[in-house]
Design an enzyme around this catalytic site. Structure first.
Site, PDB file in Angstrom:
ATOM      1  N   ARG A 672       0.919  -1.140  -0.023  1.00  0.00           N
ATOM      2  CA  ARG A 672       0.003   0.075  -0.080  1.00  0.00           C
ATOM      3  C   ARG A 672       0.905   1.261   0.012  1.00  0.00           C
ATOM      4  O   ARG A 672       1.106   2.002   1.052  1.00  0.00           O
ATOM      5  CB  ARG A 672      -0.767   0.087   1.086  1.00  0.00           C
ATOM      6  CG  ARG A 672      -1.818  -1.027   1.208  1.00  0.00           C
ATOM      7  CD  ARG A 672      -2.981  -1.006   1.918  1.00  0.00           C
ATOM      8  NE  ARG A 672      -2.762  -0.808   3.617  1.00  0.00           N
ATOM      9  CZ  ARG A 672      -3.604  -0.719   4.449  1.00  0.00           C
ATOM     10  NH1 ARG A 672      -4.907  -0.436   4.249  1.00  0.00           N
ATOM     11  NH2 ARG A 672      -3.301  -0.643   6.042  1.00  0.00           N
ATOM     12  N   ASN A 697       6.367  -6.168   4.149  1.00  0.00           N
ATOM     13  CA  ASN A 697       5.920  -7.481   4.558  1.00  0.00           C
ATOM     14  C   ASN A 697       5.426  -8.173   3.332  1.00  0.00           C
ATOM     15  O   ASN A 697       5.061  -9.464   3.357  1.00  0.00           O
ATOM     16  CB  ASN A 697       4.884  -7.341   5.579  1.00  0.00           C
ATOM     17  CG  ASN A 697       4.876  -8.625   6.585  1.00  0.00           C
ATOM     18  OD1 ASN A 697       5.745  -9.190   6.876  1.00  0.00           O
ATOM     19  ND2 ASN A 697       3.684  -9.078   7.145  1.00  0.00           N
ATOM     20  N   ASN A 723       5.615 -13.325   4.701  1.00  0.00           N
ATOM     21  CA  ASN A 723       4.578 -12.768   5.188  1.00  0.00           C
ATOM     22  C   ASN A 723       4.267 -12.892   6.324  1.00  0.00           C
ATOM     23  O   ASN A 723       3.538 -13.945   6.407  1.00  0.00           O
ATOM     24  CB  ASN A 723       3.639 -12.421   4.191  1.00  0.00           C
ATOM     25  CG  ASN A 723       2.679 -11.491   4.354  1.00  0.00           C
ATOM     26  OD1 ASN A 723       2.488 -10.548   5.364  1.00  0.00           O
ATOM     27  ND2 ASN A 723       1.254 -11.756   3.746  1.00  0.00           N
ATOM     28  N   ARG A 728       6.380  -7.798  12.698  1.00  0.00           N
ATOM     29  CA  ARG A 728       6.135  -6.431  13.592  1.00  0.00           C
ATOM     30  C   ARG A 728       7.012  -6.363  14.690  1.00  0.00           C
ATOM     31  O   ARG A 728       7.551  -5.191  15.243  1.00  0.00           O
ATOM     32  CB  ARG A 728       4.622  -6.172  13.888  1.00  0.00           C
ATOM     33  CG  ARG A 728       4.501  -4.867  14.496  1.00  0.00           C
ATOM     34  CD  ARG A 728       2.826  -4.966  15.186  1.00  0.00           C
ATOM     35  NE  ARG A 728       1.861  -5.219  14.068  1.00  0.00           N
ATOM     36  CZ  ARG A 728       1.346  -4.117  13.500  1.00  0.00           C
ATOM     37  NH1 ARG A 728       1.847  -2.881  14.020  1.00  0.00           N
ATOM     38  NH2 ARG A 728       0.567  -4.071  12.710  1.00  0.00           N
ATOM     39  N   ASP A 744       0.401   1.234  12.791  1.00  0.00           N
ATOM     40  CA  ASP A 744      -0.065   0.967  11.301  1.00  0.00           C
ATOM     41  C   ASP A 744       0.197   1.954  10.336  1.00  0.00           C
ATOM     42  O   ASP A 744       0.380   3.032  10.456  1.00  0.00           O
ATOM     43  CB  ASP A 744      -1.694   0.206  11.284  1.00  0.00           C
ATOM     44  CG  ASP A 744      -1.734  -1.053  12.219  1.00  0.00           C
ATOM     45  OD1 ASP A 744      -0.779  -1.766  12.361  1.00  0.00           O
ATOM     46  OD2 ASP A 744      -2.934  -1.235  12.925  1.00  0.00           O
ATOM     47  N   ASP A 745       0.262   1.735   8.950  1.00  0.00           N
ATOM     48  CA  ASP A 745       0.469   2.467   8.021  1.00  0.00           C
ATOM     49  C   ASP A 745      -0.876   3.225   7.649  1.00  0.00           C
ATOM     50  O   ASP A 745      -0.697   4.285   6.909  1.00  0.00           O
ATOM     51  CB  ASP A 745       1.055   1.524   6.685  1.00  0.00           C
ATOM     52  CG  ASP A 745      -0.005   0.542   6.277  1.00  0.00           C
ATOM     53  OD1 ASP A 745      -1.140   0.223   6.873  1.00  0.00           O
ATOM     54  OD2 ASP A 745       0.152  -0.131   5.154  1.00  0.00           O
ATOM     55  N   ASP A 746      -1.976   2.653   8.016  1.00  0.00           N
ATOM     56  CA  ASP A 746      -3.147   3.365   7.874  1.00  0.00           C
ATOM     57  C   ASP A 746      -3.731   4.265   9.099  1.00  0.00           C
ATOM     58  O   ASP A 746      -4.891   4.556   9.071  1.00  0.00           O
ATOM     59  CB  ASP A 746      -4.393   2.639   7.265  1.00  0.00           C
ATOM     60  CG  ASP A 746      -4.543   1.439   8.340  1.00  0.00           C
ATOM     61  OD1 ASP A 746      -3.981   1.289   9.155  1.00  0.00           O
ATOM     62  OD2 ASP A 746      -5.422   0.812   7.851  1.00  0.00           O
ATOM     63  N   ASP A 833      -1.325  -8.320  17.876  1.00  0.00           N
ATOM     64  CA  ASP A 833      -1.609  -7.641  18.872  1.00  0.00           C
ATOM     65  C   ASP A 833      -1.969  -8.098  20.186  1.00  0.00           C
ATOM     66  O   ASP A 833      -1.853  -7.904  21.470  1.00  0.00           O
ATOM     67  CB  ASP A 833      -2.585  -6.358  18.616  1.00  0.00           C
ATOM     68  CG  ASP A 833      -3.751  -6.834  17.799  1.00  0.00           C
ATOM     69  OD1 ASP A 833      -4.012  -8.091  17.587  1.00  0.00           O
ATOM     70  OD2 ASP A 833      -4.475  -6.007  17.374  1.00  0.00           O
ATOM     71  N   ARG A 907     -10.319 -13.956  16.318  1.00  0.00           N
ATOM     72  CA  ARG A 907      -9.660 -13.381  17.501  1.00  0.00           C
ATOM     73  C   ARG A 907     -10.377 -13.945  18.874  1.00  0.00           C
ATOM     74  O   ARG A 907      -9.697 -13.937  19.606  1.00  0.00           O
ATOM     75  CB  ARG A 907      -9.871 -11.773  17.541  1.00  0.00           C
ATOM     76  CG  ARG A 907      -9.088 -11.186  16.413  1.00  0.00           C
ATOM     77  CD  ARG A 907      -9.385  -9.526  16.303  1.00  0.00           C
ATOM     78  NE  ARG A 907      -8.676  -8.884  17.326  1.00  0.00           N
ATOM     79  CZ  ARG A 907      -7.474  -8.345  17.004  1.00  0.00           C
ATOM     80  NH1 ARG A 907      -6.713  -8.693  15.862  1.00  0.00           N
ATOM     81  NH2 ARG A 907      -7.047  -7.460  17.851  1.00  0.00           N
TER      82      ARG A 907
END
Length: 950
Positions: A672, A697, A723, A728, A744-746, A833, A907
């Site tokens: 992205r 990744n 990947n 992280r 995060d990148d977003d 996480d 999750r």
């Protein structure tokens, strides 16, 4: 008189005279008025004409009113002089005006020059200030480089003996060996790194008799050990494996002793050697009982007092899991605290020293005289009485239903198979371990096996007998995980177990699980523990844990990074120092060579993390007196810390105990590029940022024509092998700071939010400090745990998509946390996480800290104090600009993994699986949050003390 009166009264007779008189009066008035008019009008005209003619006269002798005789009149001359004077004055005035204009132009030019000089002076001052800063930074960098190249302590000269015989005086008795008289310290300098040479058992005769599973497991762990070296000449320690032997092979003590003395580096007495005898069965032979081992250490699970040398030999755990990892799915949970049975015991005594019931003396008579050698009969009677009382449900069996396992004399033999024993222990709150009745038997394999099985399934061991030496004693505080009770107190055992609180019981069970996982469970843990005990005894620091070498992806940078007004518009709020400081690393740890002296017990017994693998504890505060050690080990330059202050003084410096510190941003991304570039640009101008590590990744490299933004700090793009979301948390060697901001990148975070989070983390360095909060909940209908992301006043997790944590946890996550958890993260591509929150809560027994950073208060002069009205942490204000943000995703970004429908189901499964691996739920609820009220509030200096929060 009469005529006069008549005349005054206008008599008729005099009417003609009266009319004439009136007419003559009117004529005189008209003439007088005309004369005055002529004088007033024509005379000024004549004078004006005269004067005009006088001014316009060209000739000096011109006559104005006709011919005149003689010289010119004085009045005319005077007027001409005045005219000339006037002309002269006019010319001078014109000249003066020209000079004035010329001077004004010169003054304007000089003013411009003055302004230019002022500007040049200001520029010179700024250049001088910048030069001073550059000089100061250069001096600081020079000092740091000098400190790196010139350490405080020079390495000592390594002393290696020139001869094979170290010349140590022989001990007077065989059991008199201790480190000071049987160990050669000259081969093990502090800076040697503790090299260990391991003999290849296949090259010796006894190697062919070894149990194949034991030998294979030992060889596998040796290959992976960081201390093992192939150079025997520089080795500090020499290790030889002699057991366990295969059945029914029996090696005579004389033959084994001869083979040991024939080892190439035995050096006549075997100093600096460790002989390891691992046992897989409860009846393992005591091969070394009648063998003279000289100055060599012995590590095994069975010792008699005649052969055991305290402080020199090592009691180790039996090798139950030789070639298999423990199955965490089969290990019972640590809760509920109380199980079906209060305590259990199964065993059969094949041979006894003597039975106290056959003696004529009573128990009181025995206590008055010499204590009996064997209390087993009285123990049997007491425990059966407790079982018959039915006060608590207990299970004691002193006769095996099947053939008991072979055992040593006076030892309680194990009953049944291992699986059957584990099933019973899973139902037991406590597990009784009755030590052998022979006082000369220090420890036996059967007793160590009972201890191993009890710790494995969470039954708290209760050891009856103080003469026993439990595995790794002297290094482990067994009173934190087990109860050791003298045999004469057997009648008080029931009372003692019932008086133990649930919280203490759970703490002991958790500590026992930690000890089992770290020092008992596998061949790796046993071998590493043996080496760690010896290394700690001779005070050599542990080898530093490895870091992941970052494979950098080349990239082009040069695009000037813009500034998002939503990210960096802080008004008059200062977030850091005005000048940009160069990146600098966190202080290096300087206690490596004293850790084994000062923190021996704390490092070995700190649950639940194997701290012996790490050379330091990272959360110790740095006092101001130790400030000289900050920087790259030595250099230090204070930046406004430790001097108090408020307002801009506080905002412009970090302060605190660690006055110089930066953090590293670790950003995980996957194909992205546009989103990534926008996120990197938002970091432009962020204070205290050391560098940005972008974890790429994707197997596909970034576009070659991609221009990366220039944000003022280095951007390191790291290529991963696969990947995996676990990437992280890899401890990359490029991360040179203790503080890591995982993002995060977003994710969208303002600069003030990041800085406030960094300040909060510095006050709680051992915890996760972040922004998006989540919590776990118990699903009563399904009897399982659920992951919940709804708004809540309580939380138990902070997602690492926007959170600070210590780099120490990156090591634990990657190298210490059970591999089964990382495998599940890779399987679901999810839950990394949650795994980090489980780990940190398991280590610290503390919940994370959530940051609320959207409060913004403005002071007004008519308000004396501000009241924040909340109920159960629920904000009552309806303005969305002052409520806590729950998500931090950027609008318009491509869909992320969390948008998948299966995301939350996975999750849920992760949480329940992690609970099974840890054996309990480590997450803790908290209602505590940190709001940036004062951090974002702009106050006048005279109103600072007027705040009151309710």
């Amino acid at each position: 008189m009469t005529g006069y009166t008549m005349l005054r009264n206008g008599g008729v007779g005099n009417g003609g005279q009266t009319c004439m008189l009136r007419w003559s009066n009117r004529i005189r008035l008209t003439w007088l008025s005309f004369t005055l008019f002529i004088i007033l009008v024509f005379f000024p005209l004549i004078a004006h004409y005269y004067l005009t003619t006088l001014d316009e006269a060209d000739e000096a002798g011109k006559r104005i009113f006709g011919p005149r005789a003689g010289n010119e009149l004085c009045e005319v001359k005077h007027v001409l002089d005045l005219c000339r004077i006037r002309e002269s004055v006019s010319e001078e005035l014109l000249q003066l005006e020209a000079k004035r204009q010329e001077l004004n132009s010169e003054i304007a030019k000089l003013n411009l020059k003055i302004e230019a000089c002022k500007k040049s002076i200001e520029n010179a001052k700024q250049d001088l200030l910048q030069l001073k800063n550059v000089i100061s930074q250069t001096e600081h960098s020079y000092k740091e480089l000098m400190a790196q190249n010139q350490p405080k302590l020079s390495l000592p000269i390594r002393l290696l003996p020139e001869k094979d015989d170290a010349g140590l005086p022989p001990p007077k008795v065989t059991r008199g060996c201790r480190l000071h008289n049987c160990f050669d310290y000259s081969r093990c300098p502090l800076t040697s790194g503790f090299p260990v040479y391991v003999y290849d058992s296949d090259q010796f005769a006894f190697g062919s008799y070894l149990d194949p599973l034991v030998k294979q497991a030992f060889q596998a762990t040796v290959r992976a050990n960081v201390y093992v070296t192939e150079n025997a000449a520089i080795a500090c320690l020499y290790v030889v494996l002699v057991g366990e032997m295969q059945e029914p092979v029996v090696v005579r003590p004389a033959d084994l002793e001869k083979q040991l003395y024939s080892l190439p580096h035995w050096r006549t007495d075997g100093h600096n050697h460790v002989i390891i005898n691992l046992s897989r069965k409860s009846d393992t032979q005591n091969l070394l009982y009648n063998v003279s081992t000289g100055r060599a250490m012995v590590a095994q699970s069975t010792f008699y007092a005649a052969q055991y040398r305290p402080g020199f030999d090592l009691v180790v755990s039996p090798l139950v899991h030789a070639m298999s990892e423990p199955n965490f799915m089969e290990i019972p949970p640590q809760v509920p605290v109380k199980r079906k049975y209060l305590f259990t015991f199964q065993g059969e005594k094949i041979e006894s020293l003597r039975s106290s019931l056959q003696e004529a003396r009573s128990f009181e008579e025995e206590m008055e005289g010499d204590p009996p050698a064997d209390y087993d009969d009285r123990i049997i009677a007491t425990l059966k009485a407790v079982q018959d009382s039915k006060l608590d449900q207990v299970l004691v069996e002193f006769t095996c239903k099947n053939q008991p396992k072979p055992s040593l004399p006076t030892e309680w033999a194990l009953c049944g198979e291992r699986e059957d024993r584990l099933e019973l222990l899973k139902l037991s709150t406590f597990a009784l371990i009755i030590t052998p009745g022979d006082p000369h038997l220090v420890i036996s394999s059967g007793c160590a096996t009972r201890l191993f099985e009890a710790l494995e399934v969470g039954a708290v061991p209760v050891v009856l007998g103080q003469q026993v030496q439990l595995p790794y004693h002297g290094m482990l505080e067994w009173n934190e995980a087990a109860l050791v009770v003298p045999k004469p107190r057997v009648t008080e055992v029931h009372f003692l177990l019932r008086s133990l609180s649930d919280s203490d019981l759970l703490a002991m069970r958790r500590q026992g699980r930690f000890l089992w996982e770290t020092y008992f469970s596998t061949a790796d843990s046993i071998f590493n523990t043996v080496l760690a005990m010896i290394r700690t005894r001779i005070q050599i620091p542990a080898a530093p844990i490895r870091e992941e070498v970052a494979a950098e992806i080349p990239h082009r940078s040069g695009k000037a990074a813009g500034t998002d007004p939503n990210m960096a518009d802080n008004g008059d709020l200062d977030l850091g120092p005005v000048e940009t400081e160069p990146p600098y690393a966190s202080p290096k740890y300087l206690r490596n060579f004293t850790l084994t002296v000062t923190d021996c017990y704390r490092s070995w017994n700190s649950a639940p993390g194997p701290f012996h693998l790490f050379p330091h504890t990272p959360f110790d505060p740095v006092l101001p007196s130790e400030a000289k050690f900050l920087g790259s080990g030595t250099g230090f330059r204070p930046i406004g810390g430790g001097a108090g202050g408020s307002g801009k003084e506080f905002q412009a410096a970090l302060g605190g105990n660690v006055q110089r510190e930066q953090f590293t941003v670790v950003m995980l991304t996957y194909e992205r590029e546009e989103v990534l570039m926008n996120s990197l640009e938002r970091l432009n101008g962020l204070p205290y940022l050391n560098k940005v590590v972008v974890v790429w990744n994707s197997p596909k490299l970034p576009s070659e024509d991609l221009l990366w933004p220039d944000i003022g700090v280095p951007i390191m793009v790291v290529r991963t092998e696969k990947n995996s979301l676990n990437n992280r948390f890899l401890p990359w060697n490029e991360i040179e700071t203790e503080a890591i901001l995982s993002i995060d990148d977003d994710a969208h975070l303002r600069h003030d939010e990041i800085m406030f989070g960094f300040r909060v983390w510095r006050e709680a360095r051992d915890r996760i400090v972040g922004f998006p909060g989540r919590y776990h909940a118990w699903d009563i209908p399904h009897q399982s745990w659920l992951y919940n992301s709804n708004y809540s006043c309580e939380l138990s997790m902070v997602l690492t998509g926007a959170a600070f944590f210590h780099k120490y946890y990156a090591y634990l996550y990657s190298y210490v946390m059970p591999q089964a958890i990382r495998d599940m993260v890779d399987e679901y591509i999810n839950c990394e996480d949650i795994a980090m929150n489980f780990l940190v809560s398991h280590i610290t027994r503390k919940p994370p800290i959530k940051i609320n950073t959207t409060w913004r208060l403005v002071w007004t002069s008519n308000i004396g104090h501000i009241r924040l009205c909340c109920l159960l942490n629920m904000v009552t204000w309806k303005d969305p600009s002052v409520t806590s943000r729950w998500t931090f995703r950027c609008p318009g970004c491509p869909q992320a993994l969390s948008h998948d429908d299966s995301h939350f189901h996975e999750r849920h499964k992760c949480i329940n699986f992690f609970v099974k691996v840890y054996g309990y739920m480590p997450l803790l609820y908290t209602q505590f949050r940190v709001d940036s009220v004062l951090f974002k509030t702009r106050l006048p200096h005279d109103k600072t003390k007027c705040f009151k929060f309710i």
